[in-house]
Design a protein around this motif. Structure first.
Motif, PDB file in Angstrom:
ATOM      1  N   ALA A   1       0.835  -1.202   0.000  1.00  0.00           N
ATOM      2  CA  ALA A   1       0.000   0.000   0.000  1.00  0.00           C
ATOM      3  C   ALA A   1       0.871   1.255   0.000  1.00  0.00           C
ATOM      4  O   ALA A   1       0.563   2.241  -0.694  1.00  0.00           O
ATOM      5  CB  ALA A   1      -0.929  -0.008   1.216  1.00  0.00           C
ATOM      6  N   LEU A   2       1.972   1.216   0.763  1.00  0.00           N
ATOM      7  CA  LEU A   2       2.884   2.356   0.775  1.00  0.00           C
ATOM      8  C   LEU A   2       3.569   2.524  -0.575  1.00  0.00           C
ATOM      9  O   LEU A   2       3.732   3.646  -1.066  1.00  0.00           O
ATOM     10  CB  LEU A   2       3.932   2.169   1.876  1.00  0.00           C
ATOM     11  CG  LEU A   2       3.495   2.476   3.301  1.00  0.00           C
ATOM     12  CD1 LEU A   2       4.516   1.934   4.291  1.00  0.00           C
ATOM     13  CD2 LEU A   2       3.324   3.986   3.494  1.00  0.00           C
ATOM     14  N   VAL A   3       3.974   1.409  -1.189  1.00  0.00           N
ATOM     15  CA  VAL A   3       4.613   1.480  -2.500  1.00  0.00           C
ATOM     16  C   VAL A   3       3.664   2.090  -3.516  1.00  0.00           C
ATOM     17  O   VAL A   3       4.047   2.949  -4.321  1.00  0.00           O
ATOM     18  CB  VAL A   3       5.073   0.080  -2.956  1.00  0.00           C
ATOM     19  CG1 VAL A   3       5.542   0.105  -4.399  1.00  0.00           C
ATOM     20  CG2 VAL A   3       6.196  -0.423  -2.064  1.00  0.00           C
ATOM     21  N   THR A   4       2.412   1.669  -3.474  1.00  0.00           N
ATOM     22  CA  THR A   4       1.423   2.201  -4.420  1.00  0.00           C
ATOM     23  C   THR A   4       1.247   3.696  -4.235  1.00  0.00           C
ATOM     24  O   THR A   4       1.083   4.443  -5.212  1.00  0.00           O
ATOM     25  CB  THR A   4       0.074   1.485  -4.219  1.00  0.00           C
ATOM     26  OG1 THR A   4       0.261   0.078  -4.419  1.00  0.00           O
ATOM     27  CG2 THR A   4      -0.959   1.999  -5.198  1.00  0.00           C
ATOM     28  N   ARG A   5       1.313   4.142  -2.998  1.00  0.00           N
ATOM     29  CA  ARG A   5       1.158   5.577  -2.723  1.00  0.00           C
ATOM     30  C   ARG A   5       2.347   6.381  -3.244  1.00  0.00           C
ATOM     31  O   ARG A   5       2.185   7.468  -3.792  1.00  0.00           O
ATOM     32  CB  ARG A   5       0.998   5.775  -1.216  1.00  0.00           C
ATOM     33  CG  ARG A   5       0.662   7.202  -0.815  1.00  0.00           C
ATOM     34  CD  ARG A   5       0.382   7.252   0.678  1.00  0.00           C
ATOM     35  NE  ARG A   5       0.134   8.607   1.126  1.00  0.00           N
ATOM     36  CZ  ARG A   5      -0.012   8.959   2.394  1.00  0.00           C
ATOM     37  NH1 ARG A   5       0.053   8.029   3.341  1.00  0.00           N
ATOM     38  NH2 ARG A   5      -0.221  10.221   2.725  1.00  0.00           N
ATOM     39  N   LEU A   6       3.545   5.825  -3.075  1.00  0.00           N
ATOM     40  CA  LEU A   6       4.752   6.534  -3.494  1.00  0.00           C
ATOM     41  C   LEU A   6       5.092   6.293  -4.960  1.00  0.00           C
ATOM     42  O   LEU A   6       5.676   7.160  -5.624  1.00  0.00           O
ATOM     43  CB  LEU A   6       5.942   6.100  -2.628  1.00  0.00           C
ATOM     44  CG  LEU A   6       5.937   6.572  -1.177  1.00  0.00           C
ATOM     45  CD1 LEU A   6       6.997   5.814  -0.384  1.00  0.00           C
ATOM     46  CD2 LEU A   6       6.172   8.070  -1.082  1.00  0.00           C
ATOM     47  N   LEU A   7       4.758   5.100  -5.450  1.00  0.00           N
ATOM     48  CA  LEU A   7       5.155   4.699  -6.804  1.00  0.00           C
ATOM     49  C   LEU A   7       3.952   4.162  -7.572  1.00  0.00           C
ATOM     50  O   LEU A   7       3.793   2.952  -7.725  1.00  0.00           O
ATOM     51  CB  LEU A   7       6.219   3.593  -6.748  1.00  0.00           C
ATOM     52  CG  LEU A   7       7.639   3.963  -6.375  1.00  0.00           C
ATOM     53  CD1 LEU A   7       8.489   2.710  -6.344  1.00  0.00           C
ATOM     54  CD2 LEU A   7       8.214   4.954  -7.369  1.00  0.00           C
ATOM     55  N   PRO A   8       3.084   5.023  -8.035  1.00  0.00           N
ATOM     56  CA  PRO A   8       1.958   4.536  -8.836  1.00  0.00           C
ATOM     57  C   PRO A   8       2.465   3.812 -10.083  1.00  0.00           C
ATOM     58  O   PRO A   8       3.493   4.178 -10.663  1.00  0.00           O
ATOM     59  CB  PRO A   8       1.226   5.836  -9.214  1.00  0.00           C
ATOM     60  CG  PRO A   8       1.701   6.867  -8.250  1.00  0.00           C
ATOM     61  CD  PRO A   8       3.091   6.479  -7.866  1.00  0.00           C
ATOM     62  N   ASP A   9       1.755   2.756 -10.469  1.00  0.00           N
ATOM     63  CA  ASP A   9       2.003   2.057 -11.745  1.00  0.00           C
ATOM     64  C   ASP A   9       3.279   1.222 -11.767  1.00  0.00           C
ATOM     65  O   ASP A   9       3.792   0.937 -12.846  1.00  0.00           O
ATOM     66  CB  ASP A   9       2.045   3.053 -12.919  1.00  0.00           C
ATOM     67  CG  ASP A   9       0.802   3.920 -12.982  1.00  0.00           C
ATOM     68  OD1 ASP A   9      -0.284   3.388 -12.682  1.00  0.00           O
ATOM     69  OD2 ASP A   9       0.918   5.113 -13.324  1.00  0.00           O
TER      70      ASP A   9
END
Length: 548
Positions: free
Chosen positions: A407-415
């Protein structure tokens, strides 16, 4: 000097080209700036010039790249070494020898230059980059910024016709960055060297560029033009350009000097107003627990690294909810202080405590829940073969619910898909992944060493949002940075180190404005008014329009 003819590059099983439709010419003796958001293929374009793409990185190159008449498809990197000098994002991967002087000489030895020529060029380069005092030092003992200068110097000694640089100032303090950029200008103007560089900190470099190449999105064709022309349409642009857009200035300024000439009316509109509290992180007291016990405290802390006094009688306390920026020239002791707080160095004198524990005497699993460090080299934290595996391991290590790290990765690194290998990420994307891995454990104290290195302005804004949220929840944050814009936007306090000692410690607005080297662009443009960031100004202008 450099010619791309309908170039596209596709890596492995990637569904789309990393870059596509690149058709451009860089004339001899020009400084050309390559810009664009993180992950659009800037490093791929640079590596195609040196022949690293495709001979070293693999992948398929369509089209043609020529440098000084040599086709990079038929000339491997070693056959271009006398023409092209390359410095990548990671200086450690660049080094071959053990000491500074040997590294500066290595490239010339490979080309078979005469000893007297080598000696003269080494001395010239030591003076040019301010490395004379480090000539006998082991490269492993240097700070990240010092290593960056050695990497640049090792390329300069061979006197290449073309110099290719990927984030050359990312690890440098403001003064050292100015020295390097002034040196590049001399090479362009006096020697006719062709320089092509990619850089996210555009506030440092855009005014030096003869032309700008914009890669607007992954796979999109580049847009080429004059710096002011490209900055008017670029999704990435320095604060002084953002200020010009907000104020409606035309043409847009590229330098503080140009902006100050236009800023008279803006200063009059803002006179008598103060920055709004939510945006003025600098100098604002932390909301939670200001009187609480420190999360981290160093008292009379001294640290020796070999024969060097890296820290000397440092006193520092960081409380819950507080964000502290450590600043100072390269080699001042910033990284050493962070590493000591996470238990990597044992104090020679004094004491250090983090969440009640002595870091160097605390086991790794216990320490993980007290303090987390995101180092300058994020790959030091990444071991798995995919982003998904890294996230799963971080959840397991931290005892967090499955999916927390993702979830944190998605927030910082979309796509960014789960199946991506960390080594296939850009430097900025790897940094964001490492940050997510550390944040999964939600430690009370978060340490970041050059957290915006390799990040574009949009990624930096997402990082600021995440860190502000953590501070609001009571996490203490200490970041070592040369990014004065980040410090102005995020930090409550700024601590300046010099030669291992604290020389300034106070509210951000007071400390950064008192030093021209650490003042953000907006502060320089609107001085003596108390504005530090573009969001502060745009918020005030919106209020003025609402009340008009």
């Amino acid at each position: 000097m450099i010619r791309f003819e309908q170039v596209s590059v596709t890596y492995g099983d990637a569904g789309a080209p990393a870059v596509q439709g690149v058709d451009l010419t860089v004339p001899e003796g020009e400084l050309c700036l390559l810009v664009g958001p993180s992950g659009v293929g800037k490093s791929t374009v640079l590596n195609a010039i040196s022949g690293l793409v495709p001979h070293f990185t693999g992948g398929t190159l369509h089209g043609r790249v020529t440098v000084d008449g040599r086709d990079t498809r038929t000339h491997r990197p070693r056959e271009l070494a006398d023409v092209v000098g390359t410095v990548g994002q990671d200086p450690l991967s660049h080094f071959v020898t053990d000491t500074v002087e040997d590294e500066l000489a290595y490239g010339m030895e490979s080309l078979g230059l005469a000893p007297d020529v080598m000696r003269r060029r080494v001395e010239e380069t030591l003076d040019l980059l301010g490395l004379a005092g480090l000539r006998d030092r082991a490269i492993t003992t240097l700070s990240g910024g010092q290593q960056q200068r050695v990497a640049i110097g090792s390329v300069l000694t061979t006197h290449p016709k073309v110099l290719v640089l990927d984030e050359p100032t990312s690890a440098l303090d403001p003064a050292a960055a100015e020295e390097v950029l002034a040196m590049l200008q001399r090479l362009v103007h006096d020697l006719g060297t062709t320089v092509l560089l990619a850089e996210h900190r555009l506030e440092r470099v855009v005014q030096y560029a003869d032309q700008v190449i914009l890669l607007p999105a992954p796979g999109a064709a580049p847009v080429i033009g004059e710096p002011a022309e490209i900055m008017a349409i670029s999704p990435v642009h320095p604060p002084v350009v953002a200020l010009g857009r907000a104020a409606g200035w035309s043409p847009l300024p590229l330098t503080v000097r140009d902006a100050r000439r236009k800023a008279g009316a803006l200063r009059e509109r803002l006179a008598g107003r103060s920055p709004a509290a939510p945006d003025a992180a600098a100098g604002a007291p932390p909301a939670p627990g200001e009187a609480a016990a420190p999360v981290a405290e160093a008292t009379g802390l001294s640290v020796r690294r070999g024969r060097i006094d890296a820290l000397h009688r440092v006193g520092l306390a960081v409380r819950p909810g507080e964000t502290v920026a450590l600043m100072g020239r390269n080699g001042a002791g910033k990284s050493t202080l962070l590493n000591t707080l996470v238990g990597m160095h044992e104090p020679a004198a004094g004491s250090v405590r983090v969440s009640g524990a002595v870091p160097h005497r605390t086991g790794p699993r216990d320490l993980l829940r007290r303090v987390g460090l995101v180092p300058q080299e994020p790959r030091d934290l990444l071991y798995a073969d995919t982003v998904g595996a890294e996230c799963a391991a971080a959840d397991a290590d931290a005892g967090a619910a499955p999916g927390s790290c993702r979830a944190l990765v998605t927030r910082l690194l979309p796509d960014v898909p789960d199946g991506t290998h960390p080594r296939d990420l850009s430097e900025g994307q790897r940094l964001a992944l490492a940050l997510a891995v550390v944040l999964t454990a939600r430690p009370p104290l978060l340490l970041l060493d050059e957290p915006t290195r390799g990040l574009d302005y949009a990624a930096k804004a997402r990082l600021v949002e995440v860190l502000r949220g953590l501070a609001a929840e009571g996490h203490a944050i200490v970041l070592a940075t040369h990014d004065v814009e980040l410090a102005a936007e995020l930090a409550h306090r700024v601590v300046i180190l010099a030669d291992g000692e604290i020389v300034a410690d106070g509210p951000t607005a007071e400390v950064v404005v008192a030093s021209p080297a650490f003042a953000p662009q907006v502060a320089k443009v609107l001085a003596p008014l108390p504005w530090l960031t573009v969001p502060q100004v745009t918020h005030a202008l919106a209020e003025l329009e609402h009340t008009a």
